[in-house]
Design a protein around this motif. Structure first.
Motif, short mmCIF file in Angstrom:
data_model
loop_
_atom_site.label_atom_id
_atom_site.label_comp_id
_atom_site.label_asym_id
_atom_site.label_seq_id
_atom_site.Cartn_x
_atom_site.Cartn_y
_atom_site.Cartn_z
N UNK A 154 10.97 0.85 11.79
CA UNK A 154 10.08 0.92 10.73
C UNK A 154 9.85 0.01 9.77
N UNK A 155 9.25 0.08 8.92
CA UNK A 155 8.68 -1.14 7.87
C UNK A 155 10.03 -1.20 6.91
N UNK A 156 10.71 0.04 6.87
CA UNK A 156 12.03 0.03 5.80
C UNK A 156 12.97 0.49 6.37
N UNK A 157 13.70 -0.44 7.13
CA UNK A 157 14.99 -0.08 7.68
C UNK A 157 16.09 0.49 6.64
N UNK A 163 12.41 3.97 -2.10
CA UNK A 163 11.22 3.03 -1.72
C UNK A 163 9.95 3.75 -2.04
N UNK A 164 9.68 4.97 -1.56
CA UNK A 164 8.53 5.54 -1.85
C UNK A 164 8.04 5.82 -3.30
N UNK A 165 9.09 5.77 -4.28
CA UNK A 165 8.66 5.58 -5.61
C UNK A 165 8.39 4.32 -6.21
N UNK A 166 9.35 3.29 -5.65
CA UNK A 166 8.90 1.78 -5.81
C UNK A 166 7.67 1.47 -5.54
N UNK A 217 3.91 9.24 3.60
CA UNK A 217 3.81 8.38 4.62
C UNK A 217 5.28 7.52 4.54
N UNK A 218 6.10 7.67 3.60
CA UNK A 218 7.45 6.62 3.33
C UNK A 218 8.51 7.57 3.40
N UNK A 219 9.57 7.10 3.85
CA UNK A 219 10.67 7.91 4.32
C UNK A 219 11.27 8.08 2.68
#
Length: 154
Positions: free
Chosen positions: A1-4, A19-22, A152-154
């Protein structure tokens, strides 16, 4: 994915948030693309589109991931693509994804690699060697009005 997983833990260590918050605080996204080979890139050079030649009807959403949406471009004779012979260590820096920043909405820059038509026996001197990095500028004091981060983000 985009964020390993390694990038997810690095963001948490650096920013103190997931990440989803950032991503809710991304002011700007851009890509840095660099020739990592020993000579100029001849085969499959990176090309960028003059966005003034892009019509919205030629764009479709490819995938969505929390403010870093990627779009695909349908071919049109109206498009103008440009490339240059990129020497070792040189490259491009460009805004890639459409997104809302603090003071501006960015459309993104379509980019791709092009294969040149060659005689059947013609070969490039070497395969392309390059790095492409997606860079995010984050400001914890600003929140994007964009939606879709949580699903959409883990």
């Amino acid at each position: 994915g985009a964020f390993p997983p390694s990038s997810q833990s690095r963001v948490k260590d650096l920013l103190g948030m997931e990440i989803k918050d950032a991503l809710k605080h991304v002011v700007l996204t851009f890509n840095e693309w660099i020739n990592a080979g020993p000579e100029a890139i001849v085969e499959l050079p990176l090309t960028v589109m003059d966005t003034k030649t892009l019509d919205e009807k030629d764009v479709e959403l490819a995938w969505v991931q929390g403010g870093l949406n990627s779009k695909m471009v349908r071919w049109s004779e109206e498009h103008r693509w440009y490339y240059r012979k990129v020497q070792p260590g040189e490259g491009y820096m460009f805004i890639t994804s459409p997104h809302v920043g603090r003071h501006k909405t960015f459309s993104g820059t379509p980019h791709s690699a092009f294969r040149f038509d060659r005689k059947v026996s013609a070969m490039a001197s070497r395969p392309r060697q390059s790095f492409e990095f997606r860079c995010l500028v984050v400001d914890k004091n600003w929140t994007s009005p964009a939606e879709g981060f949580d699903n959409d983000v883990p």
